[in-house]
Design a protein around this motif. Structure first.
Motif, PDB file in Angstrom:
ATOM      1  N   UNK A 182       0.606  -1.464  -0.308  1.00  0.00           N
ATOM      2  CA  UNK A 182       0.020  -0.159   0.064  1.00  0.00           C
ATOM      3  C   UNK A 182       0.958   1.166   0.228  1.00  0.00           C
ATOM      4  N   UNK A 183       2.173   1.224   0.805  1.00  0.00           N
ATOM      5  CA  UNK A 183       2.438   2.768   0.801  1.00  0.00           C
ATOM      6  C   UNK A 183       3.737   2.731  -0.432  1.00  0.00           C
ATOM      7  N   UNK A 184       3.733   1.267  -0.903  1.00  0.00           N
ATOM      8  CA  UNK A 184       4.458   1.458  -2.429  1.00  0.00           C
ATOM      9  C   UNK A 184       3.387   2.403  -3.668  1.00  0.00           C
ATOM     10  N   UNK A 185       2.236   1.717  -3.367  1.00  0.00           N
ATOM     11  CA  UNK A 185       1.740   1.974  -4.829  1.00  0.00           C
ATOM     12  C   UNK A 185       1.366   3.801  -4.312  1.00  0.00           C
ATOM     13  N   UNK A 186       0.883   4.246  -2.986  1.00  0.00           N
ATOM     14  CA  UNK A 186      -0.099   5.159  -2.288  1.00  0.00           C
ATOM     15  C   UNK A 186       1.168   6.115  -2.816  1.00  0.00           C
ATOM     16  N   UNK A 187       2.951   6.410  -2.854  1.00  0.00           N
ATOM     17  CA  UNK A 187       3.944   7.441  -2.243  1.00  0.00           C
ATOM     18  C   UNK A 187       3.828   7.967  -3.777  1.00  0.00           C
ATOM     19  N   UNK A 188       4.296   7.602  -4.202  1.00  0.00           N
ATOM     20  CA  UNK A 188       4.049   8.777  -6.115  1.00  0.00           C
ATOM     21  C   UNK A 188       2.687   9.318  -5.889  1.00  0.00           C
ATOM     22  N   UNK A 189       1.504   8.714  -5.721  1.00  0.00           N
ATOM     23  CA  UNK A 189       0.381   9.536  -5.758  1.00  0.00           C
ATOM     24  C   UNK A 189       0.434  11.019  -4.284  1.00  0.00           C
ATOM     25  N   UNK A 190       1.181  10.654  -3.342  1.00  0.00           N
ATOM     26  CA  UNK A 190       1.455  11.545  -2.620  1.00  0.00           C
ATOM     27  C   UNK A 190       2.567  12.192  -2.522  1.00  0.00           C
ATOM     28  N   UNK A 191       3.511  12.242  -3.257  1.00  0.00           N
ATOM     29  CA  UNK A 191       4.498  13.184  -3.918  1.00  0.00           C
ATOM     30  C   UNK A 191       4.427  13.759  -5.131  1.00  0.00           C
ATOM     31  N   UNK A 192       3.416  13.307  -5.339  1.00  0.00           N
ATOM     32  CA  UNK A 192       3.157  14.597  -7.191  1.00  0.00           C
ATOM     33  C   UNK A 192       1.816  15.373  -6.129  1.00  0.00           C
ATOM     34  N   UNK A 193       1.183  15.307  -5.112  1.00  0.00           N
ATOM     35  CA  UNK A 193       0.243  16.239  -4.492  1.00  0.00           C
ATOM     36  C   UNK A 193       0.923  16.505  -3.733  1.00  0.00           C
ATOM     37  N   UNK A 194       2.004  16.241  -3.126  1.00  0.00           N
ATOM     38  CA  UNK A 194       2.971  17.566  -2.105  1.00  0.00           C
ATOM     39  C   UNK A 194       3.477  18.373  -3.178  1.00  0.00           C
ATOM     40  N   UNK A 195       3.602  17.980  -4.207  1.00  0.00           N
ATOM     41  CA  UNK A 195       4.694  18.652  -5.543  1.00  0.00           C
ATOM     42  C   UNK A 195       3.876  19.937  -5.961  1.00  0.00           C
ATOM     43  N   UNK A 196       2.698  19.692  -6.337  1.00  0.00           N
ATOM     44  CA  UNK A 196       1.791  20.492  -6.845  1.00  0.00           C
ATOM     45  C   UNK A 196       0.733  21.699  -5.738  1.00  0.00           C
ATOM     46  N   UNK A 197       1.629  21.793  -4.715  1.00  0.00           N
ATOM     47  CA  UNK A 197       0.865  23.027  -3.635  1.00  0.00           C
ATOM     48  C   UNK A 197       2.317  23.396  -2.972  1.00  0.00           C
ATOM     49  N   UNK A 198       3.678  22.417  -3.794  1.00  0.00           N
ATOM     50  CA  UNK A 198       5.224  23.469  -2.838  1.00  0.00           C
ATOM     51  C   UNK A 198       5.386  24.363  -3.805  1.00  0.00           C
ATOM     52  N   UNK A 199       5.912  25.350  -3.125  1.00  0.00           N
ATOM     53  CA  UNK A 199       6.770  26.570  -4.136  1.00  0.00           C
ATOM     54  C   UNK A 199       7.060  26.744  -5.225  1.00  0.00           C
ATOM     55  N   UNK A 200       8.498  25.630  -4.219  1.00  0.00           N
ATOM     56  CA  UNK A 200       9.900  25.400  -5.601  1.00  0.00           C
ATOM     57  C   UNK A 200       9.789  23.454  -5.119  1.00  0.00           C
ATOM     58  N   UNK A 201       9.720  23.182  -6.111  1.00  0.00           N
ATOM     59  CA  UNK A 201       9.563  21.164  -5.945  1.00  0.00           C
ATOM     60  C   UNK A 201      11.296  20.948  -5.304  1.00  0.00           C
ATOM     61  N   UNK A 202      11.657  21.507  -6.448  1.00  0.00           N
ATOM     62  CA  UNK A 202      13.865  21.004  -6.345  1.00  0.00           C
ATOM     63  C   UNK A 202      14.080  21.445  -4.733  1.00  0.00           C
ATOM     64  N   UNK A 203      13.882  22.398  -4.544  1.00  0.00           N
ATOM     65  CA  UNK A 203      13.995  22.596  -2.845  1.00  0.00           C
ATOM     66  C   UNK A 203      13.105  22.365  -1.701  1.00  0.00           C
ATOM     67  N   UNK A 204      12.158  21.530  -2.218  1.00  0.00           N
ATOM     68  CA  UNK A 204      10.851  21.137  -1.493  1.00  0.00           C
ATOM     69  C   UNK A 204      10.139  21.529  -0.374  1.00  0.00           C
TER      70      UNK A 204
END
Length: 263
Positions: free
Chosen positions: A18-40
């Protein structure tokens, strides 16, 4: 009751998958609301990318919803009667027709799209209309509606139900609408769930069928990734989840409720 080693091993394995499947989705969602994806996350949270996506690609989202709902309507109108006929007339001919109807699932979407372009691309202004994409989605999604409803019909004593209704004086429309449809509601809702999900996310076929004026959500998402705009693409993905998750949850709730009422 004590849990054995097998239980904890199975639970751990399930959580890991479940974590393996959800992690990419969570990472994509976080990147969508992050000011600079490369900084984090240390760069701060922002809704800028969501606003930009809606301003630039909002039309693709609305078009995808329109096509998905239209695909659902057409597959319901075609798939339920087709499944009923196939269930009523079981035999070699019916099986051949069924296999012909589900064949588009086994054919690559790009090949199906090319066939549609060659066959109907020169018909009036159809090629430039979203109806052309709708035709492709219906061809691709119809087998899922057909199989879902047909599986329920074949599990029923269909002829017995209809004979009982006929003995009570019910006409064919009354038998179909009042007896057959209520008994296959679970299959209809399951098929609807698959049709809407597949239509909203369909990319391979739509890539060839779309025009610059009929881009759907997956095509717009691919364009954003191709342009290396990671934050924009991730915000696009977040909007997709915001649309699809409540819709799928509502349809699953309706399916569960229909199943309880049927029992």
């Amino acid at each position: 009751m004590r849990r054995g080693i097998g239980f904890w091993t199975g639970l751990g394995f399930t959580l890991l998958i479940s974590a393996f499947l959800i992690l990419p989705v969570l990472a994509s969602v976080i990147a969508g609301v992050t000011a600079n994806q490369f900084v984090g996350l240390s760069s701060g949270l922002t809704t800028r990318w969501l606003v930009e996506v809606w301003a630039n690609y909002g039309g693709t989202v609305l078009l995808s919803l329109r096509i998905a709902l239209a695909t659902l309507a057409v597959t319901l109108l075609i798939g339920i009667p087709a499944a009923y006929v196939l269930a009523r007339h079981a035999g070699v001919t019916a099986r051949l027709v069924e296999e012909a109807l589900v064949m588009p699932v086994a054919v690559p979407g790009i090949a199906t799209a090319l066939g549609l372009i060659l066959a109907y691309g020169a018909v009036g202004d159809l090629r430039a209309s979203w109806l052309f994409i709708l035709a492709g989605h219906v061809v691709f999604c119809l087998p899922f509606m057909l199989r879902s409803v047909l599986a329920v019909l074949l599990a029923l004593d269909l002829k017995g139900l209809e004979e009982a209704a006929r003995a009570c004086g019910a006409s064919w429309p009354q038998r179909f609408l009042g007896v057959v449809l209520p008994n296959v509601s679970g299959g209809v809702l399951a098929g609807s769930l698959m049709v809407v999900t597949l239509s909203l996310g369909e990319f391979n076929m739509t890539l060839l069928l779309h025009t610059p004026f009929t881009r759907t959500l997956p095509v717009g998402l691919a364009d954003a990734y191709t342009a290396l705009r990671t934050e924009m693409a991730s915000a696009y993905t977040l909007i997709f989840f915001v649309l699809i998750v409540p819709l799928l949850s509502a349809m699953q709730w309706a399916a569960s409720r229909a199943e309880r009422l049927g029992r």
